[in-house]
Design a protein around this motif. Structure first.
Motif, PDB file in Angstrom:
ATOM      1  N   MET A  61       0.837  -1.200   0.000  1.00 27.86           N
ATOM      2  CA  MET A  61       0.000   0.000   0.000  1.00 27.86           C
ATOM      3  C   MET A  61       0.871   1.248   0.000  1.00 27.86           C
ATOM      4  O   MET A  61       1.869   1.325   0.712  1.00 27.86           O
ATOM      5  N   ASN A 112       1.691   4.767   0.993  1.00 28.01           N
ATOM      6  CA  ASN A 112       1.340   5.605   2.124  1.00 28.01           C
ATOM      7  C   ASN A 112       0.872   6.998   1.723  1.00 28.01           C
ATOM      8  O   ASN A 112      -0.118   7.502   2.196  1.00 28.01           O
ATOM      9  N   GLN A 118      -6.693   6.948   4.432  1.00 33.88           N
ATOM     10  CA  GLN A 118      -6.081   6.362   5.627  1.00 33.88           C
ATOM     11  C   GLN A 118      -6.591   7.047   6.884  1.00 33.88           C
ATOM     12  O   GLN A 118      -7.000   6.423   7.829  1.00 33.88           O
ATOM     13  N   ARG A 122     -10.176   6.255   7.515  1.00 33.11           N
ATOM     14  CA  ARG A 122     -10.370   4.866   7.892  1.00 33.11           C
ATOM     15  C   ARG A 122      -9.867   4.627   9.315  1.00 33.11           C
ATOM     16  O   ARG A 122     -10.450   3.925  10.099  1.00 33.11           O
ATOM     17  N   ARG A 123      -8.778   5.301   9.592  1.00 33.58           N
ATOM     18  CA  ARG A 123      -8.214   5.157  10.932  1.00 33.58           C
ATOM     19  C   ARG A 123      -9.193   5.663  11.986  1.00 33.58           C
ATOM     20  O   ARG A 123      -9.405   5.037  13.004  1.00 33.58           O
ATOM     21  N   LEU A 171     -11.919   3.211  12.325  1.00 33.19           N
ATOM     22  CA  LEU A 171     -11.473   2.050  13.091  1.00 33.19           C
ATOM     23  C   LEU A 171     -11.440   2.365  14.581  1.00 33.19           C
ATOM     24  O   LEU A 171     -11.909   1.599  15.407  1.00 33.19           O
ATOM     25  N   LYS A 172     -10.915   3.555  14.864  1.00 33.27           N
ATOM     26  CA  LYS A 172     -10.861   3.969  16.278  1.00 33.27           C
ATOM     27  C   LYS A 172     -12.257   4.080  16.846  1.00 33.27           C
ATOM     28  O   LYS A 172     -12.525   3.707  17.989  1.00 33.27           O
ATOM     29  N   LEU A 197     -14.872   2.442  15.841  1.00 36.22           N
ATOM     30  CA  LEU A 197     -15.396   1.085  16.080  1.00 36.22           C
ATOM     31  C   LEU A 197     -14.763   0.467  17.313  1.00 36.22           C
ATOM     32  O   LEU A 197     -15.423  -0.220  18.097  1.00 36.22           O
ATOM     33  N   LEU A 198     -13.484   0.713  17.479  1.00 38.48           N
ATOM     34  CA  LEU A 198     -12.772   0.169  18.627  1.00 38.48           C
ATOM     35  C   LEU A 198     -13.382   0.705  19.930  1.00 38.48           C
ATOM     36  O   LEU A 198     -13.655  -0.050  20.867  1.00 38.48           O
ATOM     37  N   LEU A 231     -16.344   1.882  20.216  1.00 37.27           N
ATOM     38  CA  LEU A 231     -17.682   1.290  20.317  1.00 37.27           C
ATOM     39  C   LEU A 231     -17.587  -0.088  20.952  1.00 37.27           C
ATOM     40  O   LEU A 231     -18.358  -0.449  21.849  1.00 37.27           O
ATOM     41  N   GLY A 232     -16.605  -0.845  20.466  1.00 33.06           N
ATOM     42  CA  GLY A 232     -16.407  -2.199  21.017  1.00 33.06           C
ATOM     43  C   GLY A 232     -16.093  -2.155  22.494  1.00 33.06           C
ATOM     44  O   GLY A 232     -16.627  -2.942  23.271  1.00 33.06           O
ATOM     45  N   ILE A 233     -15.269  -1.182  22.883  1.00 33.99           N
ATOM     46  CA  ILE A 233     -14.915  -1.075  24.308  1.00 33.99           C
ATOM     47  C   ILE A 233     -16.148  -0.754  25.134  1.00 33.99           C
ATOM     48  O   ILE A 233     -16.374  -1.340  26.187  1.00 33.99           O
ATOM     49  N   GLY A 279     -19.260  -1.410  24.341  1.00 39.61           N
ATOM     50  CA  GLY A 279     -20.103  -2.624  24.376  1.00 39.61           C
ATOM     51  C   GLY A 279     -19.558  -3.646  25.347  1.00 39.61           C
ATOM     52  O   GLY A 279     -20.295  -4.244  26.129  1.00 39.61           O
TER      53      GLY A 279
END
Lengths: 490, 151, 359
Positions: B1, B3, B10, B13-14, B17-18, B20-21, B23-25, B27
């Motif tokens: 990829m 850079n 990027q 998306r980052r 991702l953060k 979602l992360l 969100l996961g925490i 949950g």
């Protein structure tokens, strides 16, 4: 002086007799002299079966039967023993009666095991003096003047047995020394029984003491071998009462034993070995055996079924039954063939017992109460069934359900109590008990359903949390990959 | 990829991702703390309705003695008098609710909190208790003592 | 949001010098090689310990440590307390998995010879913690006070009592009397929730500080390599995040096990009932229990069982002290004997555990 006269007289009489009986081979000098003296023993002995069979006084008393010299005949050298004492008495009898050979010699076919049986019986134990058995042969059979058992004069002929046994068993002072707690009113009771009354009239067939207790082999009532031990009683009674031939002239049924064996009581006794189960005498009495009267049935059954009897006695049925001369418990439960009651007994369906009297009529209180009671008890039973299925399901699912299971016992108890409460024939009282059970069942149902619900809740909860945790793990994984890629690029 | 080329993508998306992360925490925290808090919540103890309870064997119950038994969630004092009578009373002192006890030496039911005394019929005889102890029914069934509420 | 966190961080940093710590952790590297996977079992064991402490504290809220109430209180937890079943099941499952992962961690360190100088203290504290784990398992097993645990404790303490000289007093000490009773329960309860965790925490602190201080052990072949050839990974955040990822997976597995195979409760212990057939200790004691069975009743002048116990004691001591007698590894030489001994131990434990399981 007296002795001289006596000897002279004996001498004379013996001469006379000797002259008279010259033709006979053996002259029993004992009998000859004692008879001539008019002694009671000799008089009685004349009728004795042993005398008729040619047995001499000397056979039991020892001495020389042939000698007419009194001193010689009744001397120790001649083996004279005098009046046997204690166990010697029985020893004298069994010289022949325990030997089949001897008995054959006299042409008798009677058994030879009486002494063996006696030894093992309650009467074979040592008396209070410790020197002899409580009972010797002569206690019942007499000493002189013994006749065949079939002879109405025998003290052991059926009509005489009660009196013979009563000699001791009627005597409180005597019996006290052996068994202070043993009643002494058996004979008195016996005379009030059907058996005893017929016996007194000279009928040898109805049961007397020995018919139930045995003769030589009488055992303690608590001995399992005793014929009157609870488990043996039904068979003992049935020996006569189930024999149609024997009972023919009395015109009573002979199927009681067969019915009893199948009844709850018979099953409890024979199959569950429950000694507290009633046997024949529990209801009919033993020594005073007679069928209980119509009004007293509830009292008789009530000795064990106390609460039921009490409830019944204060119920409206008591009066109604008495008026119509209906036997109390028996009307619904029958007597010898009592079956395990089910809720089918209750209610107004054709096979229910209530409907025998309470005819369909919406205005009749009895009819409506019976209908309602059946409805209640059925609903309790069905909820109980549903509950135990639910509890079982929850248990199979591995849920902790012990408390509900424990509570369910209360429901079982309530339905048990309800069955008893039926006998009050009081709708309010009955409903109170059933409602108590229904309260329990509804709480058990709630608990069990909650447990089953919990089971699914756990799985769903697990599913959700697994998804969440896995999602987080995935995100974390992606995050790590990113960091590492960044590191690699750096 | 590459850079440089993917810089804006990027970035977003980052962030995503953060996001979602996080969100996961959140949950994850929820799935840990929900059961945890539920666990710590005091469970409701359903009061059991007791109508009668066994107080043990009569033969094992000494004369001139007393014992406390549980009647549902309440204590009941069962007393066997010197003459052999069995009696039962609520063991809750009518003064301030302490649990009373049998005193052999005094021959009374005695409350340790304020020295209240009741006689063996449950009547308050000395000290602060304002009224007698509630009486329970004691029935001897065979060899078993059954305590039930007075109706 | 970010500002608040930064402010708090700065506030603390100003006073405690957090920066040093972060730098220190950032400088630490974890060697990457084909046996790297084994590094994770230490972390997993730590995670299990954290779970045990958490769930253990939660259970303490409802558990009652007396012979009259223990069983009922556990029953209460299982049926009345919301998620009580989950907490107890996780505690029970994590206890078993903890010991399993400690076993694996121990053997991986053993085979990597990571105990060699200068890490002797780390090994010894680790081994002591492992023994404590077994103690945790033994004492915790009795706490629900059911028939199985009651008799397992009886058998277990009986075996301890067979040790010469100190056995009898030891057994009385553990049981708190001549026989397993309510006193034993109180005692083991005390060990399980106060004494053992206290000691364990101290050992764990030493263990972890040493790892941070000395860094993670490199495999022996690494030492020969040039530093540029060595593949490594930063401890923070890479290795730590991987650790966390694994922990999440482990937590998932635990939750699934707890829901589908919840902890049993059994029947309340009755000291006067006869022992149920087939009493077995927990699986981690099984290999010792089983091998004691194979000892003949008499060896020379001593009882076979006593000899067996002494042998196990000696083996344990030998194992504990390996960094001190395995000089070769410390010098960086191959020690084949240690490898063979380790392989023998693994095979012995596996085979006897299986035999014990099936008997």
């Amino acid at each position: 002086m007296n002795k001289i006269i006596l000897s002279v007289m004996l001498l004379i009489s013996s001469f006379m007799l000797a002259a008279q009986d010259k033709g006979k081979k053996v002259v029993d000098q004992c009998y000859v002299c004692h008879e001539s003296l008019g002694s009671d023993e000799a008089t009685l002995f004349k009728k004795d079966i042993h005398f008729q069979k040619g047995i001499s006084c000397a056979d039991c008393h020892g001495g020389d039967r042939q000698s007419d010299d009194m001193d010689k005949a009744m001397s120790k050298e001649a083996g004279y023993k005098g009046v046997p004492k204690g166990n010697e008495i029985t020893q004298a009898c069994i010289r022949c009666h325990a030997s089949s050979e001897m008995m054959k010699k006299y042409g008798s076919k009677i058994p030879t095991n009486q002494f063996e049986l006696l030894k093992g019986s309650v009467h074979g134990k040592l008396a209070i003096d410790g020197a002899e058995r409580i009972v010797q042969c002569i206690t019942c059979h007499n000493a002189h003047g013994i006749v065949e058992v079939t002879n109405p004069n025998s003290p052991v002929y059926p009509t005489n047995v009660p009196k013979t046994c009563g000699k001791c068993h009627d005597n409180p002072v005597y019996m006290r020394s052996y068994n202070p707690s043993l009643p002494v009113d058996q004979l008195q009771k016996y005379r009030t029984s059907v058996h005893g009354m017929r016996n007194a009239k000279g009928d040898p067939k109805p049961a007397e003491c020995a018919s139930c207790h045995g003769s030589h082999d009488i055992k303690n009532v608590k001995d399992v071998r005793s014929k009157v031990y609870p488990t043996n009683i039904p068979e003992t009674c049935s020996k006569c009462h189930s024999d149609p031939q024997y009972m023919k002239e009395y015109k009573i049924p002979t199927n009681q034993y067969a019915l009893y064996k199948k009844s709850v009581h018979g099953v409890a006794l024979f199959e569950k070995h429950d000694l507290s189960a009633p046997v024949c005498n529990s209801c009919h009495g033993n020594h005073g055996a007679t069928p209980p009267g119509v009004e007293s049935i509830s009292e008789v059954c009530g000795t064990c079924h106390a609460l039921n009897a009490e409830l019944f006695s204060s119920s409206p049925h008591k009066k109604a039954f008495d008026k119509q001369k209906l036997p109390e418990c028996e009307t619904c439960h029958s007597n010898h063939d009592i079956e395990k009651p089910t809720s089918k007994f209750l209610g107004v369906t054709p096979d229910a017992i209530c409907s025998k009297c309470h005819k369909p009529d919406d205005k009749s209180k009895g009819y409506m109460v019976a209908k309602e009671m059946r409805l209640m008890i059925d609903s309790l039973a069905s909820t109980e069934k549903i509950d135990s299925a639910l509890v079982e399901e929850a248990e199979q699912k591995g849920m902790e359900i012990n408390e509900a299971k424990f509570k369910l016992r209360d429901a079982t108890q309530a339905s048990m109590e309800a069955r008893t409460m039926v006998h009050s024939f009081d709708e309010a009282k009955f409903n109170e008990v059933v409602n108590k059970g229904l309260t329990v069942t509804s709480s058990v149902k709630a608990d069990a359903s909650a447990a089953i619900h919990e089971y699914y809740f756990r799985r769903i909860g697990l599913g959700i949390s697994v998804v969440i945790i896995s999602f987080l793990a995935l995100m974390l994984y992606l995050f790590i990959r990113r960091i590492e890629k960044k590191n690699a690029n750096n | 990829m590459d850079n440089v080329q993917n810089q804006p993508v990027q970035k977003s998306r980052r962030d995503f991702l953060k996001y979602l992360l996080n969100l996961g925490i959140v949950g994850f925290a929820a799935s840990i703390f929900y059961p945890l808090i539920a666990y710590l919540k005091p469970p409701k103890q359903n009061e059991v309705v007791v109508t009668s309870v066994s107080a043990g064997k009569l033969s094992a119950f000494e004369k001139d003695s007393g014992k406390i038994i549980r009647f549902g969630s309440k204590p009941v004092i069962v007393i066997r008098t010197a003459s052999g009578d069995v009696r039962a009373f609520s063991a809750i002192c009518t003064h301030l609710g302490c649990t009373v006890q049998f005193r052999k030496d005094l021959g009374t039911i005695w409350c340790a909190c304020h020295n209240g005394k009741y006689d063996l019929n449950g009547k308050n005889i000395s000290g602060p208790p304002p009224r007698p102890l509630d009486v329970y029914k004691a029935i001897i069934k065979g060899d078993e003592i059954i305590i039930s509420k007075m109706t | 949001m970010k500002n608040i966190f930064t402010k708090i961080y700065n506030w603390v940093d100003e006073r405690v010098k957090l920066e040093d710590l972060v730098k220190f952790m950032g400088k630490k590297y974890v060697p990457v090689h084909r046996h790297s996977i084994w590094y994770y079992f230490g972390g997993v064991s730590l995670f299990f310990f954290i779970i045990q402490v958490t769930t253990g504290i939660l259970l303490l809220f409802y558990y009652k440590g007396s012979s009259d109430l223990a069983f009922e209180s556990v029953q209460f937890i299982m049926s009345k307390v919301q998620f009580g079943w989950l907490v107890r099941s996780i505690h029970a499952w994590a206890a078993n998995l903890f010991i399993l992962s400690a076993f694996i961690h121990m053997f991986s360190v053993y085979f990597e010879k990571a105990y060699r100088k200068p890490r002797e203290i780390t090994w010894v504290t680790g081994m002591l913690m492992f023994f404590m784990c077994l103690g945790f398992g033994f004492s915790g097993y009795l706490l629900p006070w059911n028939t199985l645990s009651f008799f397992a404790t009886k058998v277990g303490t009986d075996i301890a009592g067979a040790v010469p000289i100190i056995g009898e007093p030891l057994r009385t000490f553990i049981r708190g009397g001549d026989d397993v009773s309510g006193a034993t329960l109180s005692r083991l309860f005390g060990f399980h929730v106060a004494l053992f965790p206290g000691i364990f925490t101290i050992l764990l602190a030493i263990h972890l500080i040493l790892i941070q201080r000395q860094g993670i052990s490199e495999p022996m072949h690494f030492e020969e390599q040039h530093s540029s050839e060595k593949k490594t990974m930063p401890f923070f955040p890479n290795f730590l995040l991987r650790d966390l990822l694994l922990w999440l997976i482990v937590l998932n597995v635990l939750a699934i096990l707890a829901v589908f195979f919840p902890a049993d409760l059994g029947v309340k212990a009755d000291p006067f009932s006869s022992a149920p057939a087939g009493i077995k200790p927990e699986w981690y004691f099984l290999f010792m229990f089983q091998s004691l069975k194979y000892f003949p009743s008499h060896i020379l002048f001593a009882e076979g069982e006593v000899v067996g116990i002494l042998l196990f004691g000696a083996a344990g001591l030998l194992w504990l002290l390996i960094p001190f007698w395995d000089r070769k590894s410390s010098r960086g030489e191959q020690n084949r004997f240690v490898n063979y001994l380790g392989i023998f131990a693994v095979i012995f434990i596996i085979i006897l555990t299986i035999l014990g399981w099936r008997s």
